[in-house]
Design an enzyme around this catalytic site. Structure first.
Site, short mmCIF file in Angstrom:
data_model
loop_
_atom_site.label_atom_id
_atom_site.label_comp_id
_atom_site.label_asym_id
_atom_site.label_seq_id
_atom_site.Cartn_x
_atom_site.Cartn_y
_atom_site.Cartn_z
CG ASN A 110 -13.71 -0.24 -9.73
OD1 ASN A 110 -14.04 -0.79 -8.67
ND2 ASN A 110 -12.61 0.50 -9.82
N GLY A 113 -16.32 -3.12 -4.97
CA GLY A 113 -16.59 -3.30 -3.54
C GLY A 113 -15.85 -4.49 -2.94
CG PHE A 114 -12.43 -4.27 -1.06
CD1 PHE A 114 -11.67 -3.73 -2.09
CD2 PHE A 114 -12.28 -3.73 0.21
CE1 PHE A 114 -10.79 -2.68 -1.86
CE2 PHE A 114 -11.40 -2.67 0.45
CZ PHE A 114 -10.66 -2.14 -0.59
CB SER A 177 -11.36 1.00 -2.20
OG SER A 177 -12.62 0.75 -2.81
CG ASN A 179 -16.02 1.33 -5.18
OD1 ASN A 179 -16.77 2.26 -5.47
ND2 ASN A 179 -14.99 0.98 -5.93
CB THR A 180 -14.98 -0.32 1.45
OG1 THR A 180 -14.82 -1.44 0.57
CG2 THR A 180 -15.18 -0.83 2.87
CE LYS A 217 -4.06 1.77 -5.27
NZ LYS A 217 -4.28 0.63 -6.15
CG ASN A 246 -7.64 3.07 -4.92
OD1 ASN A 246 -8.29 2.72 -5.90
ND2 ASN A 246 -7.43 2.28 -3.88
C1 LIG Z 1 -11.83 -2.72 -11.89
C2 LIG Z 1 -10.85 -2.14 -10.93
C3 LIG Z 1 -10.71 -2.71 -9.67
C4 LIG Z 1 -9.79 -2.21 -8.76
N1 LIG Z 1 -9.66 -2.81 -7.54
C5 LIG Z 1 -8.71 -2.36 -6.68
C6 LIG Z 1 -8.49 -3.01 -5.45
O1 LIG Z 1 -9.11 -4.03 -5.13
N2 LIG Z 1 -7.55 -2.50 -4.60
C7 LIG Z 1 -6.80 -1.39 -4.93
O2 LIG Z 1 -5.95 -0.97 -4.15
N3 LIG Z 1 -6.99 -0.76 -6.11
C8 LIG Z 1 -7.91 -1.22 -6.99
N4 LIG Z 1 -8.08 -0.57 -8.19
C9 LIG Z 1 -7.32 0.66 -8.47
C10 LIG Z 1 -6.08 0.41 -9.31
O3 LIG Z 1 -5.16 -0.41 -8.61
C11 LIG Z 1 -5.39 1.75 -9.65
O4 LIG Z 1 -4.98 2.39 -8.46
C12 LIG Z 1 -6.30 2.70 -10.41
O5 LIG Z 1 -7.12 2.00 -11.31
C13 LIG Z 1 -5.52 3.75 -11.19
O6 LIG Z 1 -4.68 3.16 -12.15
P1 LIG Z 1 -5.07 3.04 -13.71
O7 LIG Z 1 -5.55 4.41 -14.14
O8 LIG Z 1 -3.84 2.62 -14.41
O9 LIG Z 1 -6.15 2.03 -13.79
C14 LIG Z 1 -9.01 -1.07 -9.11
C15 LIG Z 1 -9.15 -0.49 -10.38
C16 LIG Z 1 -10.05 -1.01 -11.29
C17 LIG Z 1 -10.19 -0.37 -12.64
#
Ligand SMILES: Cc1cc2nc3c(=O)[nH]c(=O)nc-3n(C[C@H](O)[C@H](O)[C@H](O)COP(=O)(O)O)c2cc1C
Length: 362
Positions: A110, A113-114, A177, A179-180, A217, A246
């Site tokens: 993904n 981008g917040f 993240s 993406n920022t 995080k 993350n």
């Molecule tokens: C579509 C998507 C959007 C995400 N958006 C955020 C976010 O806004 N803030 C954040 O701290 N992590 C975000 N994450 C990261 C997840 O919280 C997590 O740290 C990461 O996906 C690893 O866990 P997983 O393998 O179980 O998905 C996002 C992940 C995905 C897939």
């Protein structure tokens, strides 16, 4: 509970990923996804960050960016739910497409981008929830981000802490993240020290009787020096915990072309190994003195158990939900309880860091 996901899941996965996500949120908000009833196995009960969790399995940030489905998510059986990342001002995020599935690999890329509706909409929902006697039990975390065009990142986190400290059970400063632009540079020793100092001051300034714990995080893509710096600054500033990790900017060999060339953060199964390694390192570097939340590639009870043994007091997941559906929460809890018993642990806390060097073998 009848599990419709074997039918609904393939339909959702036949849609554009972001559209499928939007439909999932609407279904949850409309109460179309059945709640899980019945108490959790008592072996899963745990006290972390001064709070009681019915179980240690939580929903990771990014699923519920705007805190729209906190209660429906908790009713799926999660012990805790984290919403966000939320930024002070609403922002659209990156152009679409920005969400991609690697189905064979159980992975997601993904570069959202917040995208979010901003702090006021988020806080207003939490105020309504606070006053709702029917809200679901469970712990709620608010994950804070920064607007893309904010020069001094700390300003945005301070605004987020000031507004949400009275409305969340814990707060997360997300500096990881991919993406920022520039965000992850905040993980360096000096910027991190300055940022956390300001954020902790903002929390104190609210003068709350019970200020919410503050967690940081972090990314999985860290050098040895980065990890040592993060551990040192976390202990020195007195933040309450770390969320590890993350998404990754790495592209393991198993992610095929052309998908691997999409910019953004990779999550899901291929992230399990790298994120657990960073978790283990941070557990060692903090001497087990700081609660850690293990996230990255959890898709089974065995995965959750491995995170706990590597040093996590709590675990979270997101990507596996896309592939397995909501019944995964119940399956993970059941298998985790079995694994704890099999190895003679009386509680989750008992197993935290069991794999760390020097821990008694079990
Ligand atoms: C579509 C998507 C959007 C995400 N958006 C955020 C976010 O806004 N803030 C954040 O701290 N992590 C975000 N994450 C990261 C997840 O919280 C997590 O740290 C990461 O996906 C690893 O866990 P997983 O393998 O179980 O998905 C996002 C992940 C995905 C897939």
């Amino acid at each position: 509970m009848i599990d419709l996901y074997p039918v609904v899941g393939p339909l959702l996965r036949s849609l554009d990923p972001e559209r499928a996500h939007g439909l999932t949120l609407r279904a949850l908000a409309a109460g179309l996804v059945p709640s899980v009833r019945g108490a959790d196995d008592p072996i899963l009960r745990t006290r972390v960050l001064g709070m009681d969790f019915a179980n240690p399995v939580g929903l990771a940030a990014g699923f519920d960016k705007n805190a729209e489905v906190v209660d429906p998510v908790l009713r799926l059986g999660f012990g805790f739910a984290e919403a966000g990342s939320v930024t002070p001002r609403p922002q659209p995020g990156n152009p679409r497409p920005r969400l991609f599935r690697a189905t064979e690999q159980g992975a997601v890329i993904n570069r959202m981008g917040f995208n979010n509706e901003g702090l006021e909409a988020f806080a207003a929902r939490l105020e309504r929830r606070r006053d709702d006697p029917r809200r679901a039990p469970g712990v709620f975390g608010a994950n804070l981000g920064k607007n893309k065009d904010t020069e001094d990142a700390a300003d945005d986190y301070v605004i987020g802490v000031a507004r949400l400290a009275p409305l969340a059970d814990y707060l997360v400063v997300n500096v990881s993240s991919p993406n920022t632009p520039g965000l992850r540079a905040l993980q360096g020793r000096e910027p991190l020290r300055a940022l956390l100092g300001r954020v902790l001051d903002a929390r104190s300034a609210r003068g709350l009787t019970r200020p919410p714990p503050l967690l940081l995080k972090v990314a999985p893509d860290l050098t040895e020096e980065d990890k040592a710096d993060i551990a040192a600054v976390a202990l020195e500033t007195g933040i309450d915990g770390l969320i590890v990790s993350n998404t990754t900017i790495a592209r393991p060999a198993e992610i095929p072309e052309p998908l691997r060339n999409e910019a953004g953060g990779l999550s899901g199964r291929p992230l399990f190994g790298p994120s657990t390694a960073v978790l283990r390192d941070l557990h060692r570097l903090t001497g087990g003195r700081l609660p850690l939340v293990g996230v990255g590639g959890v898709a089974s009870g065995a995965d959750a158990y491995a995170k706990i043994r590597a040093g996590a007091s709590l675990v979270q997941f997101y990507s596996a939900l896309v592939y397995a559906g909501p019944s995964l929460v119940t399956a993970i809890k059941r298998d985790l309880a079995d694994l704890l018993r099999r190895d003679g642990f009386a509680s989750v806390a008992d197993a935290v860091g069991a794999d760390a060097a020097g821990a008694e073998a079990r």
